[in-house]
Design an enzyme around this catalytic site. Structure first.
Site, PDB file in Angstrom:
ATOM      1  N   SER A 199       7.902  -6.918  -0.136  1.00 36.39           N
ATOM      2  CA  SER A 199       7.546  -5.809  -1.024  1.00 36.39           C
ATOM      3  C   SER A 199       7.739  -6.207  -2.487  1.00 36.39           C
ATOM      4  CB  SER A 199       8.371  -4.569  -0.649  1.00 36.39           C
ATOM      5  OG  SER A 199       7.820  -3.410  -1.223  1.00 36.39           O
ATOM      6  N   ASP A 302      -0.119  -0.685   6.533  1.00 38.34           N
ATOM      7  CA  ASP A 302       0.616  -0.667   5.269  1.00 38.34           C
ATOM      8  C   ASP A 302      -0.338  -0.256   4.148  1.00 38.34           C
ATOM      9  OD1 ASP A 302       2.242  -1.119   3.081  1.00 38.34           O
ATOM     10  OD2 ASP A 302       2.576  -3.246   3.495  1.00 38.34           O
ATOM     11  N   HIS A 334       4.542  -0.702   6.511  1.00 36.86           N
ATOM     12  CA  HIS A 334       5.252  -1.493   5.506  1.00 36.86           C
ATOM     13  C   HIS A 334       6.657  -1.869   5.979  1.00 36.86           C
ATOM     14  CE1 HIS A 334       5.710  -3.043   1.474  1.00 36.86           C
ATOM     15  NE2 HIS A 334       6.780  -2.310   1.252  1.00 36.86           N
TER      16      HIS A 334
END
Length: 375
Positions: A199, A302, A334
């Site tokens: 991320s 995601d 995600h």
């Protein structure tokens, strides 16, 4: 480029990862069960995880990722850990991970890891990341340096980038065997240095690799590769719908057209859509990316999936002289692997990351739930 369906497990390495996943699934904290539903709820990302107080609403209380697993030299997990402060003036520190059983004649790949959390949450010490890096170190037989960079909003960007660069430089400063940390002097193979993150940490990893290509790392060290797991980048164009903010915050109006509100929150001085830290396509230095190979990992469900693919495609057109691979996990959201580390697809993902670090890509191999593409 052909898209290959991945079906069967890679037996030996994958079995080992599966065992590790089962081990740490029991350790992954109740906090994960508490915050996982928030990841998909229609509410403001930052108010879900941060609480503001005081007259000016500037005091920050984090509601997730604040627990601390203490370091242990002789842990039952099979991995020793220690914490090292590397920049007292800013508080930048790292958690080091080393397999307890290390052949003194064998040098291990060095992984420098940057955690996710929207530049605002978590640390190497919280159980989610401590457990993940522990399992990665065991599965891959590597040395890891997990970086504790300063968090926004108290320390807006570029603080996290500056701290992360400091930590990477500190790690490679041991390449001559005379650094301050014996674990790195004695066991790290500086011909095999990797940077990885998920991320926001994936974003940091990319930006450090660009900086390494432009400014060079110390000691003649070059990054062997970077691994970007569900990386957070900007949109393809200023006119793209802001799915990241829209899905999480219920579609709040954009303060700057084409820019996620959350990015503006952590980086209030951003130049906007063309900020090269979030938009690699706007970075004329991209072709100088300072590593030999790149692994991009995306997940089918995601909201950042398209941005990961766009990064991969943009890198391929940049003139960069390296090898890039993108892997997509079907049916997952995600950073699913952090919340369900023992699931089959999380095991498969870790197997591929370990293979990437240990240079074991098998073109005709197959893994259930993954799609592979490369150039």
């Amino acid at each position: 480029m052909d898209l290959l369906g991945m079906k069967d497990p890679i037996s030996d390495s994958q079995s080992r990862v599966a065992m590790l996943g089962e081990l740490f699934a029991g350790i992954v904290i109740k906090e994960l069960n508490d915050i996982a539903p928030m990841m998909s709820c229609q509410t403001n990302f930052f108010t879900s995880f941060l609480r503001f107080s005081g007259y000016t609403q500037t005091a920050v209380e984090r509601l997730a990722g604040t627990d601390v697993v203490p370091p242990s030299i002789n842990s039952e997990t099979g991995v020793s850990t220690k914490d090292v402060v590397i920049a007292p003036e800013t508080g930048v520190s790292t958690r080091l991970f080393k397999p307890i059983s290390v052949n003194p004649e064998k040098r291990l790949p060095l992984l420098v890891y940057f955690h996710g959390g929207g530049f605002s949450l978590c640390s190497p010490y919280c159980s989610m990341y401590h457990n993940y890096i522990t399992s990665l170190v065991l599965a891959g037989e590597i040395i890891a340096v997990s970086v504790d960079y300063r968090l926004a909003p108290e320390n807006p960007l570029p603080a996290a980038y500056e701290d992360s660069w400091t930590a990477l430089q500190w790690a490679v400063s041991h390449s001559n065997g005379q650094g301050s940390e014996p674990w790195l002097n004695d066991h790290a193979d500086f011909r095999r240095v990797f940077v990885a993150g998920d991320s926001a940490g994936g974003n940091i990893s990319h930006n450090l690799a660009v900086q390494a290509g432009v400014d060079a790392l110390g000691g003649g060290v070059k990054l062997r590769g970077i691994c970007l797991i569900h990386p957070y980048f900007g949109r393809k164009s200023e006119h793209d719908v802001g799915k990241v903010d829209g899905n999480i915050s219920g579609g709040r109006p954009e303060e700057i057209p084409g820019v996620d509100n959350r990015w503006l929150y952590v980086c209030p001085t951003t130049s906007g859509f063309n900020d090269r830290r979030m938009n690699p396509a706007a970075d004329e230095r991209l072709w100088r990316l300072g590593c030999d190979k790149v692994l991009v990992c995306v997940a089918e469900k995601d909201v950042l999936r398209e941005r990961g693919w766009f990064y991969y495609e943009t890198l391929g057109k940049s003139g960069w002289n390296g090898e890039a691979v993108i892997m997509e996990t079907e049916g997952e959201k995600h950073v699913f692997h952090l919340f369900e580390p023992s699931s089959e697809r999380a095991v498969n993902l870790m197997t591929r990351i370990v293979s990437f670090i240990n240079q074991e890509f098998v073109e005709d191999g197959s893994v259930s739930g993954l799609l592979l593409n490369h150039y």
